[in-house]
Design a protein around this motif. Structure first.
Motif, short mmCIF file in Angstrom:
data_model
loop_
_atom_site.label_atom_id
_atom_site.label_comp_id
_atom_site.label_asym_id
_atom_site.label_seq_id
_atom_site.Cartn_x
_atom_site.Cartn_y
_atom_site.Cartn_z
N ASP A 298 -13.42 7.70 -2.07
CA ASP A 298 -13.18 6.32 -1.65
C ASP A 298 -14.18 5.90 -0.58
O ASP A 298 -15.11 6.65 -0.25
CB ASP A 298 -11.72 6.14 -1.21
N ASN B 205 -3.85 4.58 -9.06
CA ASN B 205 -2.99 3.39 -9.04
C ASN B 205 -2.92 2.83 -10.47
O ASN B 205 -3.55 1.83 -10.79
CB ASN B 205 -3.52 2.37 -8.04
N LEU C 214 -2.62 5.22 6.12
CA LEU C 214 -2.38 3.79 5.92
C LEU C 214 -2.13 3.09 7.26
O LEU C 214 -2.58 1.96 7.46
CB LEU C 214 -1.21 3.57 4.95
N PHE D 207 -10.48 10.47 -3.42
CA PHE D 207 -9.61 9.59 -4.19
C PHE D 207 -10.50 8.76 -5.11
O PHE D 207 -11.14 7.81 -4.65
CB PHE D 207 -8.78 8.67 -3.30
N ILE E 18 -2.35 8.42 -0.58
CA ILE E 18 -3.23 8.42 0.60
C ILE E 18 -2.48 8.97 1.81
O ILE E 18 -3.08 9.61 2.66
CB ILE E 18 -3.74 7.00 0.89
N VAL F 227 -10.74 -0.08 -7.69
CA VAL F 227 -9.33 0.28 -7.67
C VAL F 227 -9.21 1.79 -7.73
O VAL F 227 -10.00 2.46 -8.41
CB VAL F 227 -8.57 -0.41 -8.83
N TYR F 228 -8.26 2.32 -6.97
CA TYR F 228 -7.99 3.75 -7.07
C TYR F 228 -7.50 4.06 -8.48
O TYR F 228 -6.60 3.40 -8.98
CB TYR F 228 -6.90 4.17 -6.06
N ALA G 292 1.82 1.46 -3.71
CA ALA G 292 0.73 1.69 -4.68
C ALA G 292 -0.18 2.85 -4.32
O ALA G 292 -0.79 3.45 -5.19
CB ALA G 292 -0.10 0.42 -4.83
N HIS G 293 -0.31 3.15 -3.03
CA HIS G 293 -1.26 4.16 -2.57
C HIS G 293 -0.56 5.28 -1.81
O HIS G 293 -1.10 5.80 -0.84
CB HIS G 293 -2.33 3.51 -1.69
N SER G 294 0.61 5.66 -2.26
CA SER G 294 1.36 6.70 -1.55
C SER G 294 0.57 8.01 -1.47
O SER G 294 0.75 8.78 -0.52
CB SER G 294 2.71 6.94 -2.24
N ASN H 166 -12.29 6.19 -7.56
CA ASN H 166 -12.23 4.74 -7.72
C ASN H 166 -12.94 4.34 -8.98
O ASN H 166 -13.93 4.94 -9.37
CB ASN H 166 -12.96 4.06 -6.55
N SER I 94 0.83 -1.21 0.00
CA SER I 94 0.00 0.00 0.00
C SER I 94 0.86 1.26 0.00
O SER I 94 0.51 2.24 -0.65
CB SER I 94 -0.94 0.01 1.21
#
Length: 150
Positions: free
Chosen positions: A135, A114, A40, A141, A35, A110-111, A31-33, A143, A28
């Motif tokens: 999200d 990403n 996280l 974010f 956020i 999925v974001y 892939a989701h920096s 999706n 995460s």
């Protein structure tokens, strides 16, 4: 490709929780920096206490080492995460194939930021069915909802 050495087995909370939480967190972060690490860290507790215990989770192992997992809520992919040092080796494909064999179709969100994940799912034949601007936590974010049927 190394997937010949990958075995998929059911999740065992007693032995897998810490390793899968680590895989989730490290993947995460990569892939989701967008956020942010603080959020996280907060979400990690939900992964450990709510999501993993409630989902049908399958663990991809190389030898005795867990290298990835997929968590399902019926045919919905709640999450698929591969250890960053094992990405690009076919582990995710093998997990998706396993889930597809069990359920005949899969859906997921999925974001859209990403891009690596979006490319991965598209390469497997997933098709976008809708988008939303926030999200699950109401944060801005976007999706994309994707679906794949055998």
């Amino acid at each position: 490709m190394e997937t010949l050495n990958i075995v998929i087995r059911p999740y065992d909370a007693a032995t897998d929780l810490k390793r899968l939480s680590d895989i989730w967190f490290n993947a995460s972060l990569k892939a989701h920096s967008f956020i942010g690490q603080a959020r996280l860290v907060e979400q990690r507790q939900l992964i450990e206490e709510e999501y993993l215990p409630k989902a049908e989770t399958w663990v991809a192992c190389r030898g005795k080492e867990a290298v990835g997992f997929i968590s399902l809520l019926g045919s919905f992919v709640g999450g698929i995460f591969i250890a960053p040092d094992r990405q690009g080796m076919g582990v995710g494909r093998k997990l998706i194939s396993h889930a597809l064999d069990r359920h005949g179709e899969l859906s997921l969100e999925v974001y859209t930021a990403n891009e690596q994940a979006l490319r991965f799912y598209t390469s497997l034949g997933f098709r976008e069915v809708s988008r939303r601007d926030v999200d699950d936590f109401g944060y801005p974010f976007p999706n994309a909802a994707l679906h794949l049927k055998v």
